[in-house]
Enzyme design. Structure first.
Site, PDB file in Angstrom:
ATOM      1  CB  CYS A 157       0.869 -61.091  -0.630  1.00 19.00           C
ATOM      2  SG  CYS A 157       1.236 -62.682  -1.374  1.00 19.00           S
TER       3      CYS A 157
ATOM      4  CG  ASP B 243       8.918 -59.020  -3.984  1.00 11.57           C
ATOM      5  OD1 ASP B 243       8.279 -58.567  -3.010  1.00 11.57           O
ATOM      6  OD2 ASP B 243       8.623 -58.766  -5.168  1.00 11.57           O
TER       7      ASP B 243
END
Ligand code: EPU
Length: 428
Positions: free
Chosen positions: A124, A314
């Site tokens: 990512c 996260d």
């Protein structure tokens, strides 16, 4: 083919339905992506259970097969890794660019073969740099010469690696894991200081010890590794995914309802559930489950994303989605990544009021969100968009869902079992 899934595949969500029921949490993706390459440290067979069948794992298994490793899914979440035929230290496949943790082959190969040649990893992109200087610092301290050229990282130790004392300049999950992998077969004592304490770092240490390694201190600031001459195969079960569990809990805060996440380690969720309580969620923890109930409007909170045991980075996008509906102003301060607020534009397109400042998002809660077409820009950003869609009035379409599928096993089926109206539409 799984890897070529079209970017136009999408989730269609008809929002506004509260979530009720129970959901089984899968094994931790970020533990699995480290434990699977650790299985290549031995010339033997490891059977690993509770492996989440998400695209990052399928890619990793494909890379192993390209290297000559037998990597078989022998039951729905059980993988058998037979690395007896592994005789290469070179992994430069284009598949490496598909996910971040492909660089764990560096530590693994250095440990097993004394040399490694691996492509720079993908993963990512949050909008800033994702440096690997601390991995390199650790390998060099162990005695390797490291060279990065044309997208390939090469590490070699002509005179053999030696245990040493390494102080990380900053806390890094990937750096801690990669240097642990490099140190387990390295003669002598390696002391790693200022290390990451995430549950997946501890899980990797448990796996390595089950293979015969001598690793102590994982979960504290200091890990001591006494190198052993060889490791053996084992059976192991991966810990539950703290972030997947937190995502379902955050979804309930956004939509209202009552959901129990099962097969979790409640202690790993405390950094998340404490915030949910502050937001007005009612939390009850069982031995291996956590239940959240949300009825009234959410209270605003201030969140600071930090290394474990702090609030996980996260989880901050998913919390931003829920806090968009809070009764007042919340802030999210990001202290792990330089830039992780790319999701804010999508939430604003759905009616959220989020102002992004350097390292901080200021969220003024609104009474409701409206469905929109949004594009997932990374894994957890995509999860935040799904949560916002579940809470919004009307229909939300989330595209670029290959990001979400990198880390959430059966997300559509699991949400549907809780009463969500979400479907996956494939671009045929
Ligand atoms: N950093 C450096 N130098 C390094 C390594 C990291 O400066 O050599 C910096 C990074 O730029 C970042 C910070 O240190 O600012 C923390 O990075 P870390 O190395 O801890 O992150 P990572 O290992 O690349 C893992 C997870 C991420 C999670 C972070 C932080 C995996 C495969 N990925 O990444 O998970 O955000 O730790 O907890 O374990 C996700 O699951 O969505 C995800 C992105």
């Amino acid at each position: 083919m799984f890897f070529q899934r079209c970017v136009l595949d999408r989730y269609i969500i008809s929002g506004g339905k509260p979530l009720y029921g129970e959901v089984n949490i899968s094994g931790a993706k970020n533990a699995a992506v480290a434990i699977l390459p650790a299985a290549l440290l031995c010339s033997d067979v490891c059977v690993i259970d509770n492996v989440p069948m998400v695209s990052d794992i399928l890619t990793e298994l494909e890379i192993f097969r390209e290297l000559g490793v037998k990597a078989d899914v022998i039951a729905s979440n059980t993988v058998r890794i037979d690395a007896r035929a592994l005789n290469t230290y070179i992994a430069t496949s284009s598949l490496n660019q598909k996910f971040r943790a492909s660089y764990y082959l560096l530590g693994t190969f250095l440990s097993r073969f004394g040399r490694a040649k691996v492509s720079m990893p993908g993963g990512c992109n949050f909008g800033g740099e994702r440096p690997i200087d601390q991995h390199i610092k650790g390998f060099e301290a162990l005695g390797a010469s490291v060279d990065v050229d044309g997208g390939i990282i090469s590490a070699v130790s002509d005179d053999g690696l030696r245990g040493t004392h390494i102080y990380f300049d900053r806390v890094t999950v990937g750096g801690t894991i990669n240097v642990m992998l490099a140190a387990v077969l390295t003669p002598g004592l390696t002391i790693l200081e200022n290390v990451a304490k995430e549950p997946h770092v501890v899980d990797l240490a448990s796996f390595l010890n089950t293979m015969g390694a001598d690793v102590i201190g994982a979960g504290t600031n200091l890990i001591r590794i006494r190198g052993v001459s060889s490791l053996h195969g084992c059976n192991y079960s991966i810990i539950p995914d703290q972030i997947e569990a937190g995502t379902y809990l955050a979804a309930v805060m956004a939509t209202s309802g009552k959901v129990t996440v099962k097969n979790v380690i409640p202690r790993h969720l405390e950094c998340i559930t404490e915030k949910l309580r502050e937001m007005g969620g009612e939390i009850t923890a069982g031995e291996d489950s956590v239940t959240v109930t949300r009825t009234g409007r959410i209270s605003p909170v201030n969140v600071r994303a930090l290394p474990y045991p702090g609030f996980p980075t996260d989880m901050q996008p998913q919390f931003a989605a829920a806090l968009s509906l809070a009764d007042g102003e919340s802030t999210i301060t990001e202290e792990v990544w330089d830039n992780r607020f790319k999701y804010a534009d999508a939430l604003c397109a759905m009616g959220a009021n989020i102002e992004v400042k350097p390292q901080k998002a200021v969220i003024n809660g609104v009474a409701s969100l409206s469905g929109a077409s949004v594009v997932a820009c990374d894994l957890r950003a995509g999860a935040a968009m799904v949560i916002a869609g579940l809470a919004a009035k009307g229909t939300t379409t989330v595209t670029n869902i290959h990001y979400v599928e990198r880390g959430y096993e059966n997300i559509v089926l699991k949400l549907r079992s809780l009463g969500a109206d979400i479907s996956l539409v494939k671009d045929e």
